[in-house]
Motif scaffolding. Structure first.
Motif, PDB file in Angstrom:
ATOM      1  N   ASP A 126      -3.366   9.023  -3.240  1.00 62.27           N
ATOM      2  CA  ASP A 126      -3.318   9.519  -2.602  1.00 62.27           C
ATOM      3  C   ASP A 126      -4.780  10.779  -2.387  1.00 62.27           C
ATOM      4  O   ASP A 126      -5.315  10.187  -0.946  1.00 62.27           O
ATOM      5  CB  ASP A 126      -3.387  10.787  -4.103  1.00 62.27           C
ATOM      6  CG  ASP A 126      -4.424   9.739  -5.287  1.00 62.27           C
ATOM      7  OD1 ASP A 126      -4.679   9.497  -5.524  1.00 62.27           O
ATOM      8  OD2 ASP A 126      -3.198   9.354  -5.847  1.00 62.27           O
ATOM      9  N   SER A 127      -5.923  10.824  -2.764  1.00 62.87           N
ATOM     10  CA  SER A 127      -6.630  12.059  -3.111  1.00 62.87           C
ATOM     11  C   SER A 127      -7.837  10.319  -2.845  1.00 62.87           C
ATOM     12  O   SER A 127      -9.282  10.207  -2.020  1.00 62.87           O
ATOM     13  CB  SER A 127      -8.078  13.198  -3.136  1.00 62.87           C
ATOM     14  OG  SER A 127      -6.945  13.595  -3.279  1.00 62.87           O
ATOM     15  N   THR A 128      -7.401   8.971  -3.499  1.00 63.17           N
ATOM     16  CA  THR A 128      -8.675   8.206  -3.077  1.00 63.17           C
ATOM     17  C   THR A 128      -7.649   6.649  -3.607  1.00 63.17           C
ATOM     18  O   THR A 128      -6.622   7.395  -3.348  1.00 63.17           O
ATOM     19  CB  THR A 128      -9.297   8.015  -4.335  1.00 63.17           C
ATOM     20  OG1 THR A 128      -8.965   8.361  -5.666  1.00 63.17           O
ATOM     21  CG2 THR A 128     -10.574   9.294  -4.898  1.00 63.17           C
ATOM     22  N   ALA A 129      -7.678   5.910  -3.132  1.00 64.80           N
ATOM     23  CA  ALA A 129      -6.959   5.162  -3.636  1.00 64.80           C
ATOM     24  C   ALA A 129      -7.951   3.316  -4.100  1.00 64.80           C
ATOM     25  O   ALA A 129      -8.835   3.580  -4.786  1.00 64.80           O
ATOM     26  CB  ALA A 129      -7.429   4.009  -2.013  1.00 64.80           C
ATOM     27  N   ARG A 130      -6.355   2.755  -4.971  1.00 70.29           N
ATOM     28  CA  ARG A 130      -6.937   2.162  -6.248  1.00 70.29           C
ATOM     29  C   ARG A 130      -6.261   0.315  -6.248  1.00 70.29           C
ATOM     30  O   ARG A 130      -5.202   0.852  -6.156  1.00 70.29           O
ATOM     31  CB  ARG A 130      -7.510   2.861  -7.540  1.00 70.29           C
ATOM     32  CG  ARG A 130      -6.318   3.365  -7.829  1.00 70.29           C
ATOM     33  CD  ARG A 130      -6.229   4.785  -8.524  1.00 70.29           C
ATOM     34  NE  ARG A 130      -6.551   5.230  -7.643  1.00 70.29           N
ATOM     35  CZ  ARG A 130      -5.491   6.575  -7.243  1.00 70.29           C
ATOM     36  NH1 ARG A 130      -4.398   6.050  -7.384  1.00 70.29           N
ATOM     37  NH2 ARG A 130      -6.158   7.371  -6.406  1.00 70.29           N
ATOM     38  N   GLN A 131      -6.429  -0.362  -6.453  1.00 73.22           N
ATOM     39  CA  GLN A 131      -5.491  -0.775  -6.078  1.00 73.22           C
ATOM     40  C   GLN A 131      -5.208  -1.446  -7.752  1.00 73.22           C
ATOM     41  O   GLN A 131      -5.394  -1.033  -9.254  1.00 73.22           O
ATOM     42  CB  GLN A 131      -6.400  -3.101  -6.237  1.00 73.22           C
ATOM     43  CG  GLN A 131      -5.144  -3.460  -6.253  1.00 73.22           C
ATOM     44  CD  GLN A 131      -5.736  -5.610  -6.437  1.00 73.22           C
ATOM     45  OE1 GLN A 131      -7.343  -5.357  -7.396  1.00 73.22           O
ATOM     46  NE2 GLN A 131      -5.379  -6.282  -6.013  1.00 73.22           N
ATOM     47  N   ILE A 132      -3.363  -0.971  -7.830  1.00 78.22           N
ATOM     48  CA  ILE A 132      -3.074  -0.659  -9.209  1.00 78.22           C
ATOM     49  C   ILE A 132      -2.448  -1.321 -10.512  1.00 78.22           C
ATOM     50  O   ILE A 132      -2.892  -1.817 -11.053  1.00 78.22           O
ATOM     51  CB  ILE A 132      -2.669   0.388  -9.556  1.00 78.22           C
ATOM     52  CG1 ILE A 132      -0.833   0.619  -8.568  1.00 78.22           C
ATOM     53  CG2 ILE A 132      -2.711   1.596  -9.325  1.00 78.22           C
ATOM     54  CD1 ILE A 132       0.030   0.812  -9.080  1.00 78.22           C
ATOM     55  N   LEU A 154       0.973  -1.451  -0.125  1.00 71.15           N
ATOM     56  CA  LEU A 154      -0.178   0.268   0.106  1.00 71.15           C
ATOM     57  C   LEU A 154       1.105   1.112  -0.060  1.00 71.15           C
ATOM     58  O   LEU A 154       1.332   2.045   0.727  1.00 71.15           O
ATOM     59  CB  LEU A 154      -0.839   0.136   1.519  1.00 71.15           C
ATOM     60  CG  LEU A 154      -2.307  -0.749   1.037  1.00 71.15           C
ATOM     61  CD1 LEU A 154      -1.925  -2.661   0.835  1.00 71.15           C
ATOM     62  CD2 LEU A 154      -3.348  -0.469   2.608  1.00 71.15           C
ATOM     63  N   LEU A 155       0.968   1.979  -1.319  1.00 66.47           N
ATOM     64  CA  LEU A 155       1.917   3.117  -1.534  1.00 66.47           C
ATOM     65  C   LEU A 155       1.250   4.255  -1.100  1.00 66.47           C
ATOM     66  O   LEU A 155       0.014   4.621  -2.086  1.00 66.47           O
ATOM     67  CB  LEU A 155       2.861   3.114  -2.938  1.00 66.47           C
ATOM     68  CG  LEU A 155       3.207   1.883  -3.102  1.00 66.47           C
ATOM     69  CD1 LEU A 155       3.914   1.630  -3.217  1.00 66.47           C
ATOM     70  CD2 LEU A 155       4.743   0.979  -1.731  1.00 66.47           C
ATOM     71  N   ASP A 156       1.939   5.309  -0.401  1.00 65.94           N
ATOM     72  CA  ASP A 156       1.291   6.869  -0.672  1.00 65.94           C
ATOM     73  C   ASP A 156       1.687   7.525  -1.682  1.00 65.94           C
ATOM     74  O   ASP A 156       3.045   7.960  -1.848  1.00 65.94           O
ATOM     75  CB  ASP A 156       1.351   7.436   0.821  1.00 65.94           C
ATOM     76  CG  ASP A 156       1.359   9.167   1.136  1.00 65.94           C
ATOM     77  OD1 ASP A 156       0.607   9.416   0.503  1.00 65.94           O
ATOM     78  OD2 ASP A 156       1.383   9.077   2.363  1.00 65.94           O
ATOM     79  N   CYS A 157       0.735   7.746  -2.752  1.00 62.35           N
ATOM     80  CA  CYS A 157       1.277   8.496  -3.762  1.00 62.35           C
ATOM     81  C   CYS A 157       0.608  10.435  -3.365  1.00 62.35           C
ATOM     82  O   CYS A 157      -0.201  10.974  -4.491  1.00 62.35           O
ATOM     83  CB  CYS A 157       0.568   7.889  -4.952  1.00 62.35           C
ATOM     84  SG  CYS A 157       1.914   6.934  -5.034  1.00 62.35           S
ATOM     85  N   SER A 158       0.470  10.304  -2.684  1.00 62.64           N
ATOM     86  CA  SER A 158      -0.037  12.002  -1.873  1.00 62.64           C
ATOM     87  C   SER A 158       1.011  12.824  -2.738  1.00 62.64           C
ATOM     88  O   SER A 158       1.586  12.736  -2.499  1.00 62.64           O
ATOM     89  CB  SER A 158      -0.452  11.969  -0.689  1.00 62.64           C
ATOM     90  OG  SER A 158       0.834  11.741   0.356  1.00 62.64           O
ATOM     91  N   GLY A 159       0.175  14.369  -2.518  1.00 57.79           N
ATOM     92  CA  GLY A 159       1.475  15.714  -3.115  1.00 57.79           C
ATOM     93  C   GLY A 159       2.292  15.875  -2.343  1.00 57.79           C
ATOM     94  O   GLY A 159       3.385  15.844  -3.383  1.00 57.79           O
ATOM     95  N   SER A 213       2.275   7.812  -9.718  1.00 57.30           N
ATOM     96  CA  SER A 213       3.064   9.150 -10.230  1.00 57.30           C
ATOM     97  C   SER A 213       2.336   9.622  -8.656  1.00 57.30           C
ATOM     98  O   SER A 213       1.162   9.609  -7.704  1.00 57.30           O
ATOM     99  CB  SER A 213       2.287   9.993 -11.611  1.00 57.30           C
ATOM    100  OG  SER A 213       0.782  10.253 -10.986  1.00 57.30           O
ATOM    101  N   ALA A 214       2.627  11.765  -8.423  1.00 51.89           N
ATOM    102  CA  ALA A 214       2.517  11.759  -6.718  1.00 51.89           C
ATOM    103  C   ALA A 214       1.425  13.157  -7.405  1.00 51.89           C
ATOM    104  O   ALA A 214       1.614  13.131  -8.132  1.00 51.89           O
ATOM    105  CB  ALA A 214       2.942  12.409  -6.200  1.00 51.89           C
ATOM    106  N   GLY A 215       0.502  13.113  -6.293  1.00 50.94           N
ATOM    107  CA  GLY A 215      -0.548  14.620  -6.299  1.00 50.94           C
ATOM    108  C   GLY A 215      -1.408  14.143  -5.062  1.00 50.94           C
ATOM    109  O   GLY A 215      -2.335  13.306  -5.022  1.00 50.94           O
ATOM    110  N   GLY A 216      -1.966  15.154  -4.713  1.00 50.22           N
ATOM    111  CA  GLY A 216      -3.788  15.266  -3.592  1.00 50.22           C
ATOM    112  C   GLY A 216      -3.491  14.493  -2.070  1.00 50.22           C
ATOM    113  O   GLY A 216      -2.425  14.844  -1.913  1.00 50.22           O
ATOM    114  N   ALA A 217      -4.447  14.317  -1.364  1.00 49.92           N
ATOM    115  CA  ALA A 217      -4.598  13.891  -0.457  1.00 49.92           C
ATOM    116  C   ALA A 217      -4.193  12.445   0.011  1.00 49.92           C
ATOM    117  O   ALA A 217      -3.475  11.552  -0.646  1.00 49.92           O
ATOM    118  CB  ALA A 217      -5.866  14.478   0.121  1.00 49.92           C
ATOM    119  N   THR A 218      -3.890  12.245   1.165  1.00 52.15           N
ATOM    120  CA  THR A 218      -3.654  11.082   1.863  1.00 52.15           C
ATOM    121  C   THR A 218      -5.441   9.648   2.144  1.00 52.15           C
ATOM    122  O   THR A 218      -5.282   9.765   3.112  1.00 52.15           O
ATOM    123  CB  THR A 218      -2.977  11.043   2.978  1.00 52.15           C
ATOM    124  OG1 THR A 218      -1.743  11.687   2.632  1.00 52.15           O
ATOM    125  CG2 THR A 218      -2.209   9.856   3.384  1.00 52.15           C
TER     126      THR A 218
END
Lengths: 430, 213
Positions: free
Chosen positions: B57-63, B13-18, B78-83
């Motif tokens: 990020d602002s939402t979560a998904r299984q990529i 589970l990887l954080d990709c927030s801003g 890529s990074a951007g958005g909330a957590t």
């Protein structure tokens, strides 16, 4: 899933060179297809390492062990081998087995020491040895003192005569598990103050260091030799199975125990005060009388590869015939394709070993295909190693050991132990 | 893949927030590359481990759905958005429910999943709902890593007892984190013959990482 493969940067770079791009996209297409288990194993076969067991001063177990006994009523063939994972990591084989027989009975005990416990190999050894000794001594005594016991075992299954005889033998099999636990405790007190063990563990050894599964079976041939009485106790995973090779369909497989597994894989129980208590062991005891002619006991290193046991124990029997461990009825004519499959052995020599797989001969892995293959079990000689002029060794126990050591199944890298009590061939010489 | 194969499911589970923009996200990409090539050199991991990536990020998904290592392709991240860590836990619970097989009479179950969570901040959504969703499935062993000075370990401790703290978000630290994930997966795939419900044995955390008590 395609979200990222379409935007793959590497692919775009190759667009200018057409042939290379095609090659790449073909490769990409291939990559999208999951590899077959065999393709994965062909790759991993070359990265498995062979590492000798590291001697830390504590008891070491041989790489493998094999044993053959010819009895008045059939053969007992047993072997255990060190699993690929243990070879790769330089650890001991934690499995152990022992067998015993007289003219009245055959007995076998198979134990699988817990992979997570440091002295489980010792637990499995003392358990198997002590239980087999106990069964030999006490069954011999029972048969010599209670001279009517065999007749009573032939009596009507609902009769009191049968029940009492059956109870006497079942109790001895249950007590052999208790004897094994006692032997673990005795061994523990012997090792408790041994500096080598204190050093390796960094503390005093405790009974749970010796955790092992426990599978025991006693087979008594009856009357004219056709019917057999079988009593078994199974504590923990693995499998005890009685096969009637003359029977068709599901009726040929009788499971003589149940693996106590939890919700996820590898959750099992071991020989302990709790599991040998009267109430617990009663639920782990099975008796049977019938025409079964092959009785097999195995650790989970083998049982997991033949899951679900009904009907896959039929596939195990066919594999044993195809690879020359049990006699193949059905003749060895001109070899027929598919040919045996070769993989390099996980050994210092890395010699290539060819084995035949019943899986190859079945249409797919379904139980329906297994049923169809079982119907043809006496017509498979042309696929056997014998038909291809290959032999795994001079003696049956050696062939069993080589087969156990080399058959390849994906994610199967545990120690493997199999004991076969073969009542099928009692009039023939091996 | 045969139906009877027993797999070791691994979820990242990887954080990709801003706040991950720039060096941190590049370091994560590089870390994933190294992780894959490390695992592909280990026969037990290759035959057993299946990998899935969930980003938030602002939402979560299984990529990346649970995929065997041979077929696994590095995702574009890529990074951007909330957590949305809470959302990520819900996605994880859903994925485990759908993808991880439980032992039945006819089917061999998978090994207990191994879950790694990496975040550099504090969750911007409600994580309790996610924690509850996880309780409904047997999530197995969860290891959370709080990365960098701004990461909040408190919410992570509500998720699992295994919380690590990584002081910096540099390429070097991230590489160490992924190397540790790799050795944890290898160790787990080696101990898959270990028996009943014991705590997962993990290698000692890399230098510069602190185990949060």
């Amino acid at each position: 899933m395609n979200e990222y493969s379409e935007t793959n940067g590497e692919q775009q770079e190759n667009n200018e060179q057409l042939p290379k791009a095609i090659e790449e996209s073909e490769k990409k297409a291939d990559e999208n297809k999951p590899l077959s288990d065999r393709e994965v194993m062909e790759h991993t076969a070359n990265i498995w390492q062979y590492t000798e067991i590291i001697d830390d001063g504590t008891e070491m177990h041989n790489e493998f062990h094999e044993k053959f006994s010819k009895t008045a009523f059939g053969n007992i063939i047993g072997a255990r081998v060190r699993g690929k994972a243990h070879k790769h990591n330089g650890t001991n084989c934690d499995d152990y087995f022992e067998t015993a027989f007289t003219e009245d009975f055959a007995a076998a005990v198979v134990c699988d020491g817990a992979g997570s416990q440091r002295l489980s190999r010792i637990g499995s050894r003392v358990s198997a040895e002590s239980a087999a000794n106990y069964l030999k001594d006490n069954l011999s005594e029972l048969f010599s003192k209670d001279i009517s016991i065999k007749d009573r075992l032939c009596a009507d299954i609902s009769s009191e005569e049968f029940m009492s005889a059956c109870g006497s033998i079942a109790l001895l099999v249950q007590n052999s598990a208790r004897e094994a636990l006692k032997a673990q405790n005795d061994e523990l007190s012997r090792l408790e103050n041994d500096e080598r063990y204190l050093n390796v563990l960094g503390r005093k050894p405790v009974i749970s260091d010796m955790s092992t599964t426990f599978l025991a079976a006693v087979v008594v041939p009856l009357g004219d030799g056709k019917e057999r009485f079988i009593a078994c106790v199974q504590i923990g995973d693995g499998c005890i199975c009685a096969l009637d090779t003359k029977e068709n369909g599901e009726r040929s497989v009788k499971l003589m125990g149940e693996a106590d597994s939890g919700k996820f894989s590898s959750e099992t129980v071991f020989l302990s005060q709790n599991t040998v208590s009267d109430a617990a062991i009663a639920s782990k005891t099975r008796v049977s009388r019938g025409n079964s002619d092959i009785i097999m006991l195995m650790t989970d290193g083998v049982a997991d590869d033949y899951f679900p046991a009904a009907p896959m124990m039929q596939r195990l029997y066919i594999d044993l015939c195809l690879n020359g461990i049990l006699p193949m009825s059905g003749g060895e004519e001109t070899p027929k394709a598919p040919a045996p499959i070769s993989y390099p052995a996980v050994s210092a020599e890395r010699q290539s070993v060819s084995l035949q797989y019943a899986k190859q001969l079945a249409e797919d892995a379904s139980t329906e295909s297994m049923k169809a293959l079982w119907e043809k079990r006496d017509m498979l000689g042309a696929y056997s190693l014998g038909a291809y002029g290959i032999s795994l060794g001079e003696k049956p126990e050696e062939r069993l050991r080589v087969w156990l050591d080399n058959y390849n199944e994906r994610t199967s890298f545990d120690d493997r132990t199999l004991v076969i009590i073969d009542l099928k061939d009692r009039n023939k010489d091996v | 893949m045969s139906d009877y194969l027993r797999r070791l499911p691994v979820y990242l589970l990887l954080d990709c927030s801003g706040s991950m923009t720039g060096e941190p996200i590049e370091a994560v990409k590089q870390g994933l590359k190294t992780l894959l090539s490390e695992l592909k050199s280990d026969p037990q991991a290759l035959e057993t481990a299946y990998l899935s990536i969930i980003t938030f990020d602002s939402t979560a998904r299984q990529i990346c759905p649970l995929t065997e290592l041979f077929s696994f392709k590095e995702p574009q991240i890529s990074a951007g958005g909330a957590t949305a860590l809470g959302g990520a836990l819900k996605v994880l619970a859903e994925c485990i429910k759908n993808e991880v097989r439980i032992s039945t009479k006819e089917q061999k179950g998978d090994w207990k999943p191994l879950v790694f969570i990496m975040t550099d901040g504090a969750p911007t959504d409600d994580i309790d709902e996610g924690i509850n969703a996880l309780k409904q499935v047997s999530a197995g062993n969860i290891i959370a890593c709080a990365a960098g000075a701004n990461a909040n370990t408190e919410p992570l401790k509500k998720i699992t007892n295994n919380v690590l703290m990584m002081n910096n978000l540099t390429t070097g630290d991230m590489a160490q984190f992924f190397a540790w994930v790799s050795s944890s997966v290898k160790l787990s795939s080696k101990s898959v013959d270990a028996k009943p419900g014991e705590a997962v044995v993990l290698p000692p955390p890399p230098q510069g990482f602190v185990i949060v008590p």
